[in-house]
Design a protein around this motif. Structure first.
Motif, PDB file in Angstrom:
ATOM      1  N   GLN A  20      37.386  33.837  21.484  1.00 32.91           N
ATOM      2  CA  GLN A  20      37.394  35.305  21.509  1.00 32.91           C
ATOM      3  C   GLN A  20      38.753  35.820  21.017  1.00 32.91           C
ATOM      4  O   GLN A  20      38.817  36.434  19.977  1.00 32.91           O
ATOM      5  CB  GLN A  20      37.108  35.811  22.921  1.00 32.91           C
ATOM      6  N   ASP A  21      39.813  35.538  21.768  1.00 31.40           N
ATOM      7  CA  ASP A  21      41.135  36.023  21.357  1.00 31.40           C
ATOM      8  C   ASP A  21      42.201  34.931  21.321  1.00 31.40           C
ATOM      9  O   ASP A  21      43.368  35.215  21.100  1.00 31.40           O
ATOM     10  CB  ASP A  21      41.595  37.192  22.247  1.00 31.40           C
ATOM     11  N   ILE A  22      41.792  33.682  21.522  1.00 32.54           N
ATOM     12  CA  ILE A  22      42.705  32.539  21.450  1.00 32.54           C
ATOM     13  C   ILE A  22      42.089  31.511  20.502  1.00 32.54           C
ATOM     14  O   ILE A  22      40.911  31.154  20.644  1.00 32.54           O
ATOM     15  CB  ILE A  22      42.897  31.881  22.847  1.00 32.54           C
ATOM     16  N   SER A  23      42.886  31.002  19.571  1.00 36.27           N
ATOM     17  CA  SER A  23      42.399  29.997  18.626  1.00 36.27           C
ATOM     18  C   SER A  23      42.384  28.613  19.277  1.00 36.27           C
ATOM     19  O   SER A  23      43.035  28.385  20.297  1.00 36.27           O
ATOM     20  CB  SER A  23      43.310  29.948  17.393  1.00 36.27           C
ATOM     21  N   VAL A  24      41.653  27.699  18.669  1.00 38.66           N
ATOM     22  CA  VAL A  24      41.619  26.321  19.149  1.00 38.66           C
ATOM     23  C   VAL A  24      43.034  25.742  19.128  1.00 38.66           C
ATOM     24  O   VAL A  24      43.439  25.051  20.068  1.00 38.66           O
ATOM     25  CB  VAL A  24      40.639  25.466  18.317  1.00 38.66           C
ATOM     26  N   GLU A  25      43.806  26.042  18.095  1.00 38.89           N
ATOM     27  CA  GLU A  25      45.170  25.525  17.986  1.00 38.89           C
ATOM     28  C   GLU A  25      46.050  26.049  19.120  1.00 38.89           C
ATOM     29  O   GLU A  25      46.835  25.297  19.711  1.00 38.89           O
ATOM     30  CB  GLU A  25      45.777  25.882  16.627  1.00 38.89           C
ATOM     31  N   ALA A  26      45.921  27.330  19.446  1.00 39.29           N
ATOM     32  CA  ALA A  26      46.686  27.906  20.551  1.00 39.29           C
ATOM     33  C   ALA A  26      46.215  27.328  21.885  1.00 39.29           C
ATOM     34  O   ALA A  26      47.018  27.105  22.801  1.00 39.29           O
ATOM     35  CB  ALA A  26      46.570  29.422  20.556  1.00 39.29           C
ATOM     36  N   GLY A  27      44.920  27.056  22.008  1.00 44.78           N
ATOM     37  CA  GLY A  27      44.386  26.426  23.211  1.00 44.78           C
ATOM     38  C   GLY A  27      44.909  25.002  23.374  1.00 44.78           C
ATOM     39  O   GLY A  27      45.249  24.577  24.487  1.00 44.78           O
ATOM     40  N   TYR A  28      44.978  24.283  22.258  1.00 45.04           N
ATOM     41  CA  TYR A  28      45.539  22.923  22.256  1.00 45.04           C
ATOM     42  C   TYR A  28      46.974  22.967  22.772  1.00 45.04           C
ATOM     43  O   TYR A  28      47.364  22.178  23.635  1.00 45.04           O
ATOM     44  CB  TYR A  28      45.477  22.349  20.841  1.00 45.04           C
ATOM     45  N   ALA A  29      47.767  23.901  22.247  1.00 49.85           N
ATOM     46  CA  ALA A  29      49.164  24.047  22.678  1.00 49.85           C
ATOM     47  C   ALA A  29      49.242  24.418  24.159  1.00 49.85           C
ATOM     48  O   ALA A  29      50.119  23.934  24.885  1.00 49.85           O
ATOM     49  CB  ALA A  29      49.873  25.091  21.821  1.00 49.85           C
ATOM     50  N   ALA A  30      48.327  25.256  24.620  1.00 54.11           N
ATOM     51  CA  ALA A  30      48.301  25.641  26.036  1.00 54.11           C
ATOM     52  C   ALA A  30      47.987  24.432  26.915  1.00 54.11           C
ATOM     53  O   ALA A  30      48.613  24.236  27.966  1.00 54.11           O
ATOM     54  CB  ALA A  30      47.285  26.757  26.266  1.00 54.11           C
ATOM     55  N   ALA A  31      47.038  23.605  26.501  1.00 55.08           N
ATOM     56  CA  ALA A  31      46.705  22.399  27.265  1.00 55.08           C
ATOM     57  C   ALA A  31      47.886  21.435  27.279  1.00 55.08           C
ATOM     58  O   ALA A  31      48.150  20.773  28.291  1.00 55.08           O
ATOM     59  CB  ALA A  31      45.461  21.735  26.679  1.00 55.08           C
TER      60      ALA A  31
END
Length: 153
Positions: free
Chosen positions: A56-67
């Motif tokens: 929705q408002d977070i990319s897979v790449e940003a999610g990867y970095a968050a994890a």
């Protein structure tokens, strides 16, 4: 003298943060026998909490970095619990929870942020079983939350 894992963290350019205190009625970790159970860690870093919804408002790449940030926080909790990260003999299981929009199916790609870091830091001992679960919301609006079970000597 620093241990092998501390040296590896330095080589990766990672500095462990002060472990975050619980935000509700739980403890940051428990030890049962030679297993360390670390409560879910959020993607909180010097820039604040990574909030949002994957797909929705977070990319897979940003999610990867968050994890990956969650994994750094897990390692900080492990150091607080064990004193010496060289005591880790196996990262046994990771549970990754991803706040995501309906229809989002890339939870494994997001969870790889935590998984990849555990292998980078602990080598073969960092290879683990894992769950990657999508949910509609996480505490404090976090994009990702990750917990871990670690075997230690």
């Amino acid at each position: 003298m620093t241990g092998k894992v501390d040296a590896r963290l330095a080589q990766l350019g990672l500095t462990l943060p002060t472990p975050v205190a619980p935000v509700a009625n739980y403890v940051p970790f428990t030890i049962v026998g030679n297993l360390l159970f670390i409560s879910g860690q959020l993607p909180l870093n010097a820039d604040g909490l990574v909030k949002g919804t994957l797909g929705q408002d977070i990319s897979v790449e940003a999610g990867y970095a968050a994890a990956r940030t969650c994994a750094v926080n897990l390692i900080a909790q492990a150091k607080a619990a064990l004193g010496d990260l060289d005591r880790v003999t196996r990262v046994a299981k990771i549970g990754a929870f991803i706040a995501c929009a309906a229809g989002f199916t890339d939870q494994p790609k997001v969870a790889n942020g935590a998984s990849d870091l555990m292998v980078e830091v602990f080598g073969e001992a960092g290879r683990h079983a894992r769950s990657a679960v999508g949910t509609n919301a996480l505490p404090l609006g976090a994009a990702v939350e990750v917990d871990v079970i670690i075997e230690f000597a």
